[in-house]
Design a protein around this motif. Structure first.
Motif, PDB file in Angstrom:
ATOM      1  N   PRO A 105       4.284 -15.607   0.860  1.00 11.61           N
ATOM      2  CA  PRO A 105       3.162 -15.658  -0.188  1.00 11.61           C
ATOM      3  C   PRO A 105       2.121 -14.474   0.087  1.00 11.61           C
ATOM      4  CG  PRO A 105       2.696 -16.824   2.116  1.00 11.61           C
ATOM      5  CD  PRO A 105       4.315 -16.525   1.880  1.00 11.61           C
ATOM      6  N   VAL A 106       2.034 -13.733   1.044  1.00 14.03           N
ATOM      7  CA  VAL A 106       1.338 -12.270   1.026  1.00 14.03           C
ATOM      8  C   VAL A 106       2.311 -10.994   0.711  1.00 14.03           C
ATOM      9  CG1 VAL A 106       1.392 -12.207   3.605  1.00 14.03           C
ATOM     10  CG2 VAL A 106      -0.142 -10.849   2.376  1.00 14.03           C
ATOM     11  N   TYR A 107       2.043 -10.346  -0.159  1.00 14.40           N
ATOM     12  CA  TYR A 107       3.047  -9.060  -0.547  1.00 14.40           C
ATOM     13  C   TYR A 107       2.921  -8.316   0.657  1.00 14.40           C
ATOM     14  CZ  TYR A 107       4.090 -10.735  -5.228  1.00 14.40           C
ATOM     15  OH  TYR A 107       4.483 -11.543  -6.252  1.00 14.40           O
ATOM     16  N   GLU A 108       4.135  -7.493   0.772  1.00 15.13           N
ATOM     17  CA  GLU A 108       4.482  -6.775   1.749  1.00 15.13           C
ATOM     18  C   GLU A 108       3.409  -5.521   1.870  1.00 15.13           C
ATOM     19  OE1 GLU A 108       8.366  -4.895   4.295  1.00 15.13           O
ATOM     20  OE2 GLU A 108       8.673  -6.135   2.466  1.00 15.13           O
ATOM     21  N   ARG A 109       3.129  -5.126   1.115  1.00 11.78           N
ATOM     22  CA  ARG A 109       2.423  -3.767   0.960  1.00 11.78           C
ATOM     23  C   ARG A 109       0.803  -4.147   1.608  1.00 11.78           C
ATOM     24  NH1 ARG A 109      -1.376  -2.663  -3.156  1.00 11.78           N
ATOM     25  NH2 ARG A 109      -1.583  -4.555  -4.704  1.00 11.78           N
ATOM     26  N   PHE A 110       0.569  -5.537   1.956  1.00 10.04           N
ATOM     27  CA  PHE A 110      -0.661  -5.730   2.601  1.00 10.04           C
ATOM     28  C   PHE A 110      -0.584  -6.129   4.106  1.00 10.04           C
ATOM     29  CE2 PHE A 110      -1.424  -7.122  -1.740  1.00 10.04           C
ATOM     30  CZ  PHE A 110      -2.562  -6.390  -2.249  1.00 10.04           C
ATOM     31  N   LEU A 111       0.918  -5.800   4.548  1.00 11.00           N
ATOM     32  CA  LEU A 111       1.047  -6.242   6.114  1.00 11.00           C
ATOM     33  C   LEU A 111       1.000  -4.773   6.777  1.00 11.00           C
ATOM     34  CD1 LEU A 111       4.301  -8.319   5.652  1.00 11.00           C
ATOM     35  CD2 LEU A 111       1.932  -9.055   5.822  1.00 11.00           C
ATOM     36  N   LEU A 156       4.934  -4.350  10.401  1.00  9.17           N
ATOM     37  CA  LEU A 156       5.790  -5.573   9.952  1.00  9.17           C
ATOM     38  C   LEU A 156       6.292  -5.128   8.446  1.00  9.17           C
ATOM     39  CD1 LEU A 156       3.251  -8.657  10.512  1.00  9.17           C
ATOM     40  CD2 LEU A 156       5.461  -8.112  11.535  1.00  9.17           C
ATOM     41  N   ARG A 157       5.826  -3.879   7.963  1.00 15.41           N
ATOM     42  CA  ARG A 157       6.435  -3.715   6.687  1.00 15.41           C
ATOM     43  C   ARG A 157       7.849  -2.950   7.090  1.00 15.41           C
ATOM     44  NH1 ARG A 157       1.409  -0.883   6.113  1.00 15.41           N
ATOM     45  NH2 ARG A 157       2.553   0.923   6.265  1.00 15.41           N
ATOM     46  N   THR A 158       8.774  -3.110   5.811  1.00 17.37           N
ATOM     47  CA  THR A 158      10.061  -2.600   6.002  1.00 17.37           C
ATOM     48  C   THR A 158       9.912  -1.093   5.317  1.00 17.37           C
ATOM     49  OG1 THR A 158      10.369  -3.603   3.581  1.00 17.37           O
ATOM     50  CG2 THR A 158      11.382  -4.714   5.490  1.00 17.37           C
ATOM     51  N   THR A 159      11.017  -0.284   5.543  1.00 25.18           N
ATOM     52  CA  THR A 159      10.928   1.015   5.268  1.00 25.18           C
ATOM     53  C   THR A 159      10.686   1.254   3.852  1.00 25.18           C
ATOM     54  OG1 THR A 159      12.350   1.708   7.261  1.00 25.18           O
ATOM     55  CG2 THR A 159      12.321   3.277   5.394  1.00 25.18           C
ATOM     56  N   GLY A 160       9.955   2.234   3.313  1.00 27.53           N
ATOM     57  CA  GLY A 160       9.789   2.473   1.945  1.00 27.53           C
ATOM     58  C   GLY A 160       8.805   1.642   1.219  1.00 27.53           C
ATOM     59  N   VAL A 161       8.183   0.682   1.904  1.00 23.61           N
ATOM     60  CA  VAL A 161       7.222   0.040   1.151  1.00 23.61           C
ATOM     61  C   VAL A 161       5.900   0.425   1.551  1.00 23.61           C
ATOM     62  CG1 VAL A 161       5.835  -2.173   1.205  1.00 23.61           C
ATOM     63  CG2 VAL A 161       8.366  -2.356   1.464  1.00 23.61           C
ATOM     64  N   GLU A 162       5.188   0.947   0.329  1.00 23.52           N
ATOM     65  CA  GLU A 162       3.932   1.867   0.410  1.00 23.52           C
ATOM     66  C   GLU A 162       2.885   0.877   0.890  1.00 23.52           C
ATOM     67  OE1 GLU A 162       3.155   5.169   0.150  1.00 23.52           O
ATOM     68  OE2 GLU A 162       5.460   5.544   0.157  1.00 23.52           O
ATOM     69  N   PRO A 163       1.867   1.122   1.660  1.00 20.70           N
ATOM     70  CA  PRO A 163       0.711   0.374   1.812  1.00 20.70           C
ATOM     71  C   PRO A 163      -0.426   0.155   1.151  1.00 20.70           C
ATOM     72  CG  PRO A 163       0.453   2.270   3.156  1.00 20.70           C
ATOM     73  CD  PRO A 163       1.884   2.289   2.628  1.00 20.70           C
ATOM     74  N   ALA A 164      -0.916  -0.780   0.830  1.00 24.42           N
ATOM     75  CA  ALA A 164      -2.235  -0.996   0.141  1.00 24.42           C
ATOM     76  C   ALA A 164      -3.302  -0.071   0.673  1.00 24.42           C
ATOM     77  CB  ALA A 164      -2.660  -2.469   0.006  1.00 24.42           C
ATOM     78  N   ALA A 165      -4.165   0.186  -0.332  1.00 24.23           N
ATOM     79  CA  ALA A 165      -5.378   1.182   0.294  1.00 24.23           C
ATOM     80  C   ALA A 165      -5.834   0.456   1.445  1.00 24.23           C
ATOM     81  CB  ALA A 165      -6.230   1.567  -0.709  1.00 24.23           C
ATOM     82  N   ARG A 166      -6.879   1.027   2.321  1.00 19.49           N
ATOM     83  CA  ARG A 166      -7.530   0.466   3.171  1.00 19.49           C
ATOM     84  C   ARG A 166      -8.545  -0.455   2.710  1.00 19.49           C
ATOM     85  NH1 ARG A 166      -9.356   1.554   8.569  1.00 19.49           N
ATOM     86  NH2 ARG A 166     -11.530   1.028   8.977  1.00 19.49           N
ATOM     87  N   PRO A 167      -8.723  -1.766   2.968  1.00 14.11           N
ATOM     88  CA  PRO A 167      -9.794  -2.695   2.463  1.00 14.11           C
ATOM     89  C   PRO A 167     -11.084  -2.278   2.997  1.00 14.11           C
ATOM     90  CG  PRO A 167      -8.628  -3.576   4.392  1.00 14.11           C
ATOM     91  CD  PRO A 167      -7.972  -2.511   4.165  1.00 14.11           C
ATOM     92  N   ASP A 194     -14.858  -3.866   7.975  1.00 16.08           N
ATOM     93  CA  ASP A 194     -14.925  -3.271   9.100  1.00 16.08           C
ATOM     94  C   ASP A 194     -13.710  -3.529   9.899  1.00 16.08           C
ATOM     95  OD1 ASP A 194     -17.447  -2.957   8.565  1.00 16.08           O
ATOM     96  OD2 ASP A 194     -18.304  -4.739   9.666  1.00 16.08           O
ATOM     97  N   SER A 195     -12.931  -4.309   9.769  1.00 16.79           N
ATOM     98  CA  SER A 195     -11.505  -4.352  10.543  1.00 16.79           C
ATOM     99  C   SER A 195     -10.398  -3.337  10.109  1.00 16.79           C
ATOM    100  CB  SER A 195     -10.987  -5.995  10.299  1.00 16.79           C
ATOM    101  OG  SER A 195     -10.338  -6.027   9.008  1.00 16.79           O
ATOM    102  N   GLY A 196     -10.392  -3.095   8.795  1.00 12.58           N
ATOM    103  CA  GLY A 196      -9.734  -2.224   8.081  1.00 12.58           C
ATOM    104  C   GLY A 196      -8.228  -2.769   8.007  1.00 12.58           C
ATOM    105  N   ARG A 197      -8.260  -4.122   7.915  1.00 12.91           N
ATOM    106  CA  ARG A 197      -6.841  -4.743   7.772  1.00 12.91           C
ATOM    107  C   ARG A 197      -7.146  -5.880   6.947  1.00 12.91           C
ATOM    108  NH1 ARG A 197      -5.298  -6.171  13.243  1.00 12.91           N
ATOM    109  NH2 ARG A 197      -3.877  -7.663  12.368  1.00 12.91           N
ATOM    110  N   TRP A 198      -5.881  -6.195   6.096  1.00 15.12           N
ATOM    111  CA  TRP A 198      -5.629  -7.014   4.957  1.00 15.12           C
ATOM    112  C   TRP A 198      -5.280  -8.513   5.371  1.00 15.12           C
ATOM    113  CZ3 TRP A 198      -7.475  -6.347   0.130  1.00 15.12           C
ATOM    114  CH2 TRP A 198      -7.338  -4.846  -0.355  1.00 15.12           C
TER     115      TRP A 198
END
Length: 400
Positions: A343-349, A353-364, A367-371
């Motif tokens: 239910p959460v798309y992989e770029r937010f992980l 936990l992300r698989t190779t080649g999945v570009e991360p989302a920008a830093r939210p 304060d935690s810096g995590r999605w």
């Protein structure tokens, strides 16, 4: 993915669009007439088909059918005295059944914050130790995590306090924008407010919540309204990077709605406009139980939404979920692979936990810096059966 000639359309200034309720909620959007006209010029021939289709296995948990709104197309809500409220025991039974069936998502829905007319619902919540439906949503979200499902909650409009109450126990959340227009289908003394809807989407961005939204086609909106709605979503995404998918959903006939259902040509154009307006990392979803997906799959659709093997679509009870085999048939018709997702798309992980080649989302912007919260990360990374199931989905090794 979008063709080269229809890359994501920038939202230009100065603003010419006046969205009902935007001033009330201090929502400042700048959607120019030029941007609207450019999007209106998009046709299905201007976009490319996706190279895969995705879906999620879920259980539908209709926490309560109480709702402050009375939209004329909605069969979900029940009036005061008739609205239901699921007990914690009922919720546990449903989510446990879903986990046993291989699901990964618990989709929690309820009508927008039930108002004071629903005395029985509020009395029951108080008996269970809750002063609001949102604190109860937190309890049942924790039940879902205990039973091996990731919560995705769609509780309608929310204040910052309400969303913050449940954000850390949800993998993702959502609310349909539906339209930025003032339509009669939302009319009445408790009408939906587009500005309030956009405020909820903005709040999710400010809190760093991976978010799903979308448009509802055929409720009195015209083509310019659809373009403006998509561009409003696009601007929210550009500010916060939090929108993971946009649903393009046609209104369907039911016991409360006897208006026209949008035809295939209308849906094809609306889907193509969504694909053209949005960056390629934001998915375009068309629900296969509500739309002729085969007829629009070449217009940029890349997601089929959450589909349940064990529960009904309680919002659209006349339209049953397709079986997995039907999704496979749609993918085969499109000539692309079908892939299950969480239910959460992989770029937010997180990277672990992300698989190779999945570009991360920008830093939210938190304060935690995590999605996703540590609670959700721990659930996905756990060594138990549920964690193994989540990671199998991420790796593409989940069994049918």
């Amino acid at each position: 993915m979008p063709a080269e000639s229809v890359r994501p359309i920038p939202v230009e200034r100065p603003s010419v669009t006046v969205i009902p309720g935007a001033d009330e909620y201090d929502v400042d959007l700048s959607i120019s007439e030029t941007a609207v006209e450019r999007l209106l010029a998009v046709t299905p021939a201007d976009v490319e088909p996706a190279d895969e289709l995705t879906f999620a296995r879920n259980v539908f948990v209709p926490l309560t059918t109480a709702c402050r709104y009375t939209c004329t197309y909605c069969t979900y809500y029940d009036p005061p005295g008739q609205a239901s409220l699921m007990s914690p025991e009922d919720v546990r039974e449903v989510v446990r059944t879903g986990a046993d069936a291989g699901c990964t998502e618990a989709l929690f829905t309820f009508g927008d914050d039930p108002d004071d007319r629903y005395t029985e619902v509020h009395d029951q919540l108080a008996e269970w130790g809750h002063d609001s439906i949102h604190t109860y949503l937190r309890e049942v979200s924790e039940i879902a995590l205990e039973e091996g499902l990731l919560p995705h909650s769609n509780p309608g409009d929310q204040t910052r306090e309400q969303m913050a109450t449940v954000a850390d126990v949800n993998a993702s959340m959502g609310v349909m924008l539906e339209t930025t227009a003032d339509v009669q289908a939302h009319g009445g003394p408790r009408a939906k407010n587009p500005g309030q809807r956009l405020n909820t989407i903005r709040t999710a961005g400010e809190l760093g919540v991976p978010f799903t939204t979308g448009i509802l086609v055929g409720i009195g909106d015209d083509w310019a309204d659809r373009a403006e709605s998509l561009l409003a979503i696009c601007e929210m995404y550009e500010r916060y990077d939090h929108i993971q998918e946009v649903i393009v959903q046609p209104v369907r006939n039911n016991e409360r709605w006897r208006g026209e259902t949008p035809g295939v040509a209308t849906l094809r154009r609306a889907v193509a406009m969504a694909r053209a307006a949005l960056p390629e990392e934001v998915s375009v979803q068309v629900p296969p139980n509500l739309a002729p997906v085969r007829d629009v799959v070449d217009c940029g659709v890349d997601d089929l939404g959450g589909v349940s093997p064990v529960t009904d679509d309680h919002i659209n009870p006349d339209y049953k979920w397709p079986a997995l085999r039907e999704l496979e048939d749609i993918a085969e018709y499109a000539g692309v692979p079908l892939r299950e997702r969480l239910p959460v798309y992989e770029r937010f992980l997180p990277a672990s936990l992300r698989t190779t080649g999945v570009e991360p989302a920008a830093r939210p912007p938190t304060d935690s810096g995590r999605w996703i919260s540590e609670r959700i990360e721990s659930a996905i990374d756990a060594g138990d059966e549920a964690g193994e199931r989540y990671r199998a989905v991420l790796s593409g090794t989940v069994a049918d």
